[in-house]
Motif scaffolding. Structure first.
Motif, PDB file in Angstrom:
ATOM      1  N   LEU A 148       1.412  16.204   3.578  1.00 16.74           N
ATOM      2  CA  LEU A 148       1.705  15.279   2.485  1.00 16.74           C
ATOM      3  C   LEU A 148       2.002  13.882   2.998  1.00 16.74           C
ATOM      4  O   LEU A 148       1.652  12.901   2.377  1.00 16.74           O
ATOM      5  CB  LEU A 148       2.903  15.790   1.679  1.00 16.74           C
ATOM      6  CG  LEU A 148       2.619  16.743   0.528  1.00 16.74           C
ATOM      7  CD1 LEU A 148       3.916  17.089  -0.186  1.00 16.74           C
ATOM      8  CD2 LEU A 148       1.635  16.143  -0.450  1.00 16.74           C
ATOM      9  N   PRO A 162       1.366  11.428   5.948  1.00 19.60           N
ATOM     10  CA  PRO A 162       0.623  11.184   7.183  1.00 19.60           C
ATOM     11  C   PRO A 162       1.479  10.538   8.274  1.00 19.60           C
ATOM     12  O   PRO A 162       1.181  10.680   9.445  1.00 19.60           O
ATOM     13  CB  PRO A 162      -0.491  10.240   6.741  1.00 19.60           C
ATOM     14  CG  PRO A 162      -0.034   9.664   5.459  1.00 19.60           C
ATOM     15  CD  PRO A 162       0.815  10.705   4.820  1.00 19.60           C
ATOM     16  N   PHE A 199       4.321  -0.819  -3.945  1.00 18.73           N
ATOM     17  CA  PHE A 199       2.959  -0.283  -4.060  1.00 18.73           C
ATOM     18  C   PHE A 199       2.619   0.087  -5.503  1.00 18.73           C
ATOM     19  O   PHE A 199       1.448   0.089  -5.877  1.00 18.73           O
ATOM     20  CB  PHE A 199       2.710   0.874  -3.076  1.00 18.73           C
ATOM     21  CG  PHE A 199       3.433   2.158  -3.363  1.00 18.73           C
ATOM     22  CD1 PHE A 199       3.002   3.006  -4.368  1.00 18.73           C
ATOM     23  CD2 PHE A 199       4.505   2.540  -2.589  1.00 18.73           C
ATOM     24  CE1 PHE A 199       3.647   4.192  -4.614  1.00 18.73           C
ATOM     25  CE2 PHE A 199       5.167   3.732  -2.832  1.00 18.73           C
ATOM     26  CZ  PHE A 199       4.736   4.550  -3.854  1.00 18.73           C
ATOM     27  N   PHE A 257       0.839  -1.200   0.000  1.00 20.19           N
ATOM     28  CA  PHE A 257       0.000   0.000   0.000  1.00 20.19           C
ATOM     29  C   PHE A 257       0.868   1.242   0.000  1.00 20.19           C
ATOM     30  O   PHE A 257       1.951   1.252   0.590  1.00 20.19           O
ATOM     31  CB  PHE A 257      -0.906   0.006   1.239  1.00 20.19           C
ATOM     32  CG  PHE A 257      -2.005  -1.017   1.173  1.00 20.19           C
ATOM     33  CD1 PHE A 257      -3.210  -0.717   0.568  1.00 20.19           C
ATOM     34  CD2 PHE A 257      -1.819  -2.283   1.708  1.00 20.19           C
ATOM     35  CE1 PHE A 257      -4.221  -1.652   0.504  1.00 20.19           C
ATOM     36  CE2 PHE A 257      -2.825  -3.229   1.638  1.00 20.19           C
ATOM     37  CZ  PHE A 257      -4.032  -2.919   1.034  1.00 20.19           C
ATOM     38  N   ASN A 258       0.370   2.258  -0.656  1.00 18.12           N
ATOM     39  CA  ASN A 258       1.087   3.528  -0.695  1.00 18.12           C
ATOM     40  C   ASN A 258       0.945   4.214   0.663  1.00 18.12           C
ATOM     41  O   ASN A 258      -0.167   4.507   1.095  1.00 18.12           O
ATOM     42  CB  ASN A 258       0.488   4.398  -1.795  1.00 18.12           C
ATOM     43  CG  ASN A 258       1.301   5.647  -2.047  1.00 18.12           C
ATOM     44  OD1 ASN A 258       2.050   6.090  -1.174  1.00 18.12           O
ATOM     45  ND2 ASN A 258       1.168   6.204  -3.221  1.00 18.12           N
ATOM     46  N   PRO A 259       2.064   4.458   1.349  1.00 21.05           N
ATOM     47  CA  PRO A 259       1.979   4.987   2.718  1.00 21.05           C
ATOM     48  C   PRO A 259       1.331   6.363   2.817  1.00 21.05           C
ATOM     49  O   PRO A 259       0.900   6.746   3.901  1.00 21.05           O
ATOM     50  CB  PRO A 259       3.447   5.037   3.169  1.00 21.05           C
ATOM     51  CG  PRO A 259       4.248   5.019   1.919  1.00 21.05           C
ATOM     52  CD  PRO A 259       3.452   4.224   0.931  1.00 21.05           C
ATOM     53  N   VAL A 260       1.270   7.110   1.727  1.00 22.94           N
ATOM     54  CA  VAL A 260       0.690   8.446   1.843  1.00 22.94           C
ATOM     55  C   VAL A 260      -0.764   8.481   1.380  1.00 22.94           C
ATOM     56  O   VAL A 260      -1.349   9.552   1.259  1.00 22.94           O
ATOM     57  CB  VAL A 260       1.528   9.515   1.090  1.00 22.94           C
ATOM     58  CG1 VAL A 260       2.929   9.574   1.644  1.00 22.94           C
ATOM     59  CG2 VAL A 260       1.557   9.265  -0.390  1.00 22.94           C
ATOM     60  N   ARG A 261      -1.342   7.319   1.150  1.00 19.94           N
ATOM     61  CA  ARG A 261      -2.756   7.279   0.760  1.00 19.94           C
ATOM     62  C   ARG A 261      -3.546   6.407   1.723  1.00 19.94           C
ATOM     63  O   ARG A 261      -3.055   5.379   2.181  1.00 19.94           O
ATOM     64  CB  ARG A 261      -2.899   6.732  -0.667  1.00 19.94           C
ATOM     65  CG  ARG A 261      -2.444   7.724  -1.723  1.00 19.94           C
ATOM     66  CD  ARG A 261      -2.393   7.079  -3.081  1.00 19.94           C
ATOM     67  NE  ARG A 261      -3.704   6.868  -3.680  1.00 19.94           N
ATOM     68  CZ  ARG A 261      -4.450   7.823  -4.196  1.00 19.94           C
ATOM     69  NH1 ARG A 261      -4.059   9.062  -4.136  1.00 19.94           N
ATOM     70  NH2 ARG A 261      -5.602   7.540  -4.749  1.00 19.94           N
TER      71      ARG A 261
END
Lengths: 323, 312
Positions: free
Chosen positions: B302, B304, B207, A105-109
């Motif tokens: 940007l 989290p 990802f 998973f994309n950590p910023v989404r």
């Protein structure tokens, strides 16, 4: 069996160019996946399992190439698909569960964004509808507080939860084939069991055909209907799961099974196998890949041209000594 | 989120205190007597009596710590003293020169973003292709070409030969074009390469593979998945550059006769205008720190992960 297979792989050969030469990582691999059945692929690292998986999605890395063979999905060769056609198949028809849920998973989404973007790529629905679908499927995977979950970021969830989210995303599009590449490797034992149960549930519920890749024989034994053992790019043995575990024919399969159940017994034998390095696949001839490590090998083996022979019904072995 | 900002704000207090202390001490360590400098700037011959009298008047006869406390007390109320040179309030002078610099900085930053982002993105996607090679050349030129020379080139061709833009000074929007172009040019190379490297790194992340395996469109993967994550290091750099530019760009301001902070600072140094130098240093330090704070906050939006670490 007797069912029409959804996915048929025929004589698949994949070459990978490395700085040291060309390696044939996948050689003459053939198998079928039927609806609601689990096909297990076992083998050590570098035996060609992941390359086989990637080729089913037409997502091989740049340096790898299918040089021979076909992959028939619903009687069409997906190797001939255009990139756009293939893109539509990915996720909706042939879906994947990645090896390491923590990095997939994309950590910023947020989880929600991952879920909704997948749904909306394949279905003509609104964001709101997609969110409701996501909540419903997360609930089916026994994930608590699904609405909250959608707002969370991947790093706020455990590996087991992320793996279940991945399964939920996969199932929401109801694919006919699911490729699970080492779905439990990155998880602890409790989570492993839960994931296996869920995979089992969804193949029954949705009639999904599953390609289960693992180096863990326990995982395979629990879930697979048919198993293929890979070594050095070859499928060295292929059989229904109980036959393979009860009567392993190929020397490598035997070593694999022994190393699992008999860590104390016959220690010396296992150590011998490990002490010989794995085969160098670069520019290798069509000889047995297990030659250097095999106990039963003699001079006839090195000149033998390898073929997968049916030892008994549905039980195929690629070894001269197995008859 | 709120907690994160509060934490960052509190950490500013010791930093700002440090800046003020260093600013003050630094100047008192440099050779030369402020009183003499004052007299020179006022065209009064520095006789012994005049110097002694002035030292009392300016409070220079007091011990150093007393001077510091007094100076800091006033500085907190935005009273940075009076310029030796112009005899005007230092704060007013700074404000007068700060706005042109802000204008120049913003214009340059917009140019940097608008030019670097597409180039960086395209050269990452077409790695090794002709576009990538071209962008590499542009980056090298941009980084290695001195600003004063590039500025003069622009003036010569675009102002003198083609008469498109005014040569010098500040006024209309057209005045802003050449200085901001010159200023941003040096940064464009850096940020193009930075974004390219960052994107290439992220394109190989699992990802991205998972996104492709889910059948997402390539454009969506690049714009939503890769770009957002790749912007993090660019943003950090940009924040620092922003602070740098805001505290004045001497060369570009000199070439284009732009009345900004850089000009003010250099003039005050040349004239040994002590209160002005102190004022400028303190102001620049504060600006720089505040810029970094803003970057940190933007960063947490940007990424989290940073936001949540703050909450723990």
């Amino acid at each position: 069996m007797g069912q029409q297979p959804i996915l048929t792989v025929n004589n698949l050969n994949i070459d990978v160019s490395t700085p040291y030469g060309v390696t044939r990582t996948v050689r003459d691999v053939s198998f079928k996946i039927e609806a609601g059945k689990v096909f297990g692929l076992v083998g050590e690292s570098g035996s060609g399992k992941t390359m086989t998986c990637m080729s089913l999605l037409n997502l091989l890395p740049d340096e790898a190439k299918v040089v021979k063979g076909s992959i028939q999905f619903r009687n069409k060769d997906i190797l001939n698909y255009s990139e756009e056609d293939m893109r539509k198949v990915r996720g909706s028809e042939i879906a994947t569960i990645m090896q390491n849920p923590m990095t997939a998973f994309n950590p910023v989404r947020t989880i929600g964004r991952h879920f909704i973007e997948t749904l909306r790529t394949h279905l003509p629905i609104t964001k709101h509808q997609a969110r409701e679908m996501a909540v419903a499927y997360l609930e089916k995977m026994d994930l608590p507080y699904p609405k909250n979950l959608l707002k969370q970021y991947p790093f706020q969830l455990s590996g087991g939860m992320l793996q279940r989210v991945m399964i939920a995303i996969t199932m929401s599009l109801n694919p006919s084939i699911l490729i699970a590449d080492e779905p439990t490797t990155a998880l602890d034992a409790t989570n492993q069991l839960q994931i296996l149960k869920q995979l089992n549930w969804l193949r029954k519920e949705y009639d999904t055909g599953i390609l289960l890749v693992s180096h863990d024989l326990g995982v395979i034994a629990q879930l697979a209907d048919e198993v293929a053992v890979m070594y050095g790019g070859y499928i060295v043995e292929k059989a229904p799961v109980f036959k393979l575990f009860n009567r392993p024919m190929h020397p490598y399969t035997r070593v694999l099974l022994e190393s699992r159940i008999g860590l104390t017994r016959r220690k010396t034998k296992i150590v011998k196998h490990i002490s010989v390095p794995p085969p160098n696949l670069i520019n290798r001839e069509n000889t047995c890949p297990f030659l250097e490590r095999c106990e039963d090998a003699d001079h006839t083996c090195s000149s033998y041209n390898l073929e997968l022979k049916e030892y008994e019904k549905d039980h195929l072995v690629r070894c001269l000594k197995s008859r | 989120m709120g907690w994160f900002i509060v934490k960052r704000l509190t950490s500013l207090i010791p930093i700002l205190f440090g800046i003020s202390l260093i600013t003050f001490i630094l100047l008192h360590l440099t050779p030369g007597d402020p009183a003499i400098a004052y007299l020179r700037a006022s065209h009064i011959p520095p006789t012994d009596e005049a110097v002694a009298a002035l030292r009392v008047e300016l409070g220079l006869d007091k011990p150093l710590y007393a001077q510091y406390v007094e100076w800091l007390g006033k500085a907190v109320q935005l009273d940075l003293g009076m310029s030796y040179l112009s005899k005007k309030s230092v704060w007013d002078e700074i404000m007068l020169h700060f706005f042109p610099t802000v204008q120049l900085t913003f214009a340059s930053c917009i140019l940097i973003v608008v030019i670097s982002l597409p180039i960086g993105m395209i050269s990452a996607i077409f790695k090794g292709k002709l576009v990538d090679q071209l962008s590499r050349i542009i980056a090298f030129v941009s980084v290695s070409m001195p600003a004063f020379w590039f500025g003069f080139l622009l003036i010569y061709f675009l102002s003198v030969k083609l008469d498109l833009f005014p040569v010098l000074g500040r006024g209309t929007f057209a005045h802003l074009v050449l200085p901001s172009l010159t200023l941003s040019f040096a940064y464009i190379g850096t940020y193009t390469r930075l974004l390219r490297a960052s994107m290439l790194e992220n394109l190989n992340e699992p990802f991205v593979m998972y996104a492709r395996a889910r059948g997402l469109r390539g454009r969506l993967i690049v714009s939503r998945h890769v770009l957002k994550k790749s912007l993090l290091p660019v943003l950090t750099g940009l924040g620092m550059s922003f602070g740098n530019m805001l505290s004045g760009v001497v060369i570009v301001e000199t070439v284009f006769a732009w009345p900004g902070m850089g000009q003010l600072f250099v003039t005050s140094i040349l004239n040994r205008d002590y209160p002005m130098i102190q004022g400028c240093l303190l102001f620049m330090g504060v600006i720089f720190v505040v810029c970094n704070l803003l970057v940190d906050i933007a960063y947490s939006f940007l990424d989290p992960r940073i936001r949540w670490e703050g909450e723990k």
